[in-house]
Enzyme design. Structure first.
Site, mmCIF file in Angstrom:
data_model
loop_
_atom_site.group_PDB
_atom_site.id
_atom_site.type_symbol
_atom_site.label_atom_id
_atom_site.label_comp_id
_atom_site.label_asym_id
_atom_site.label_seq_id
_atom_site.Cartn_x
_atom_site.Cartn_y
_atom_site.Cartn_z
ATOM 1 N N CYS A 36 0.860 -1.189 0.000
ATOM 2 C CA CYS A 36 0.000 0.000 0.000
ATOM 3 C C CYS A 36 0.900 1.243 0.000
ATOM 4 O O CYS A 36 1.768 1.373 -0.860
ATOM 5 C CB CYS A 36 -0.939 -0.099 1.208
ATOM 6 S SG CYS A 36 -2.034 1.285 1.547
ATOM 7 N N ASP A 45 -8.085 -3.881 -7.859
ATOM 8 C CA ASP A 45 -7.706 -2.795 -6.952
ATOM 9 C C ASP A 45 -8.428 -1.516 -7.359
ATOM 10 O O ASP A 45 -8.151 -0.937 -8.411
ATOM 11 C CB ASP A 45 -6.190 -2.582 -7.011
ATOM 12 C CG ASP A 45 -5.677 -1.688 -5.883
ATOM 13 O OD1 ASP A 45 -6.380 -0.717 -5.526
ATOM 14 O OD2 ASP A 45 -4.576 -1.956 -5.380
ATOM 15 N N HIS A 58 -7.190 -4.314 -3.449
ATOM 16 C CA HIS A 58 -6.160 -3.602 -2.687
ATOM 17 C C HIS A 58 -6.020 -4.242 -1.302
ATOM 18 O O HIS A 58 -7.004 -4.569 -0.660
ATOM 19 C CB HIS A 58 -6.547 -2.126 -2.536
ATOM 20 C CG HIS A 58 -5.415 -1.271 -2.057
ATOM 21 N ND1 HIS A 58 -4.388 -0.891 -2.887
ATOM 22 C CD2 HIS A 58 -5.136 -0.755 -0.842
ATOM 23 C CE1 HIS A 58 -3.532 -0.157 -2.194
ATOM 24 N NE2 HIS A 58 -3.957 -0.066 -0.956
#
Length: 235
Positions: A129, A176, A204
């Site tokens: 991330c 994502d 994600h």
């Protein structure tokens, strides 16, 4: 379910240490060590939720693979010892805290972790991330890295024309919501020589077993590729 967890935070054996950045800032870091002689070091870069149980679990995972793993608390410049969960309030707090950081501080703190990890040999970096983007920043701006693996780094697209100083792999999910596939394609176009893996049915945060987006198969494949990269370039 706990039985399905890839990492077992309940068995964490690591310790918190202090690092000093080049500008004099002192930050915490979680350090996990292998049972035998280390193959090298791995810097593990957090998501926007701080050095929480998931990040510590990741350090334990890389320690079990034979590396001294260090996760610097990059949010310490804004708030010390921040440890967030995954609710909306936590997400907002993490986003705001990340927004209060500047790149110079991030790079300095990442470099401090690399320098500490280098006491164990060559150093790889892996991030998730926010940390995925920081891993890319490390590969392009820090010194002393032998390899870098990035997982769903949302900031990579904006700096995709930067040039890495070490071997890199990219890991993205095809579902994502924050990193559309057209951005992944443009990252690939900017670096046709860098392996870029896109995992099916992965959103994600697909390596975080505390989130609904967890995809065990995608995470295991991504980590196998990361360990192969480190095995070839770190030790």
């Amino acid at each position: 379910p706990v039985a399905d967890r890839l990492f077992q935070g309940e068995n964490a054996m690591g310790t918190m240490i202090e690092l000093s950045a080049s500008d004099g800032h002192s930050l915490g870091a979680y350090k996990a060590e292998p049972s035998g002689a280390p193959k090298g070091g791995v810097v593990v870069i957090q998501e926007i939720f701080g050095v929480n149980s998931h990040v510590k679990d990741l350090c334990e995972y890389f320690a079990k693979a034979g590396y001294v793993a260090i996760a610097p608390a990059l949010f310490d410049r804004v708030e010390k010892n921040l440890d967030l969960g995954y609710g909306q309030e936590d997400f907002g707090k993490g986003r705001d805290t990340r927004g209060a950081l500047d790149n110079a501080g991030i790079i300095a703190d990442t470099q401090a972790a690399i320098d500490e990890a280098s006491k164990s040999g060559k150093v790889g970096i892996v991030g998730y991330c926010f940390g995925g983007a920081v891993s890319w920043m490390g590969a392009t701006q820090c010194s002393g890295l032998a390899a870098a693996s990035t997982f769903y780094g949302g900031g990579i697209h904006a700096s995709r024309t930067d040039t890495p100083k070490c071997p890199v792999i990219f890991n993205f999910g095809d579902k994502d919501g924050g990193i559309p596939l057209n951005q992944v394609a443009e990252i690939k176009e900017a670096h046709p020589d860098i392996p870029c893996y896109v995992y099916d049915d992965a959103g994600h945060g697909f390596c975080c077993d505390e989130r609904e987006s967890y995809n065990k198969g995608a995470c295991e494949r991504g980590h196998a590729r990361t360990l192969a990269l480190f095995g070839e370039n770190v030790g």
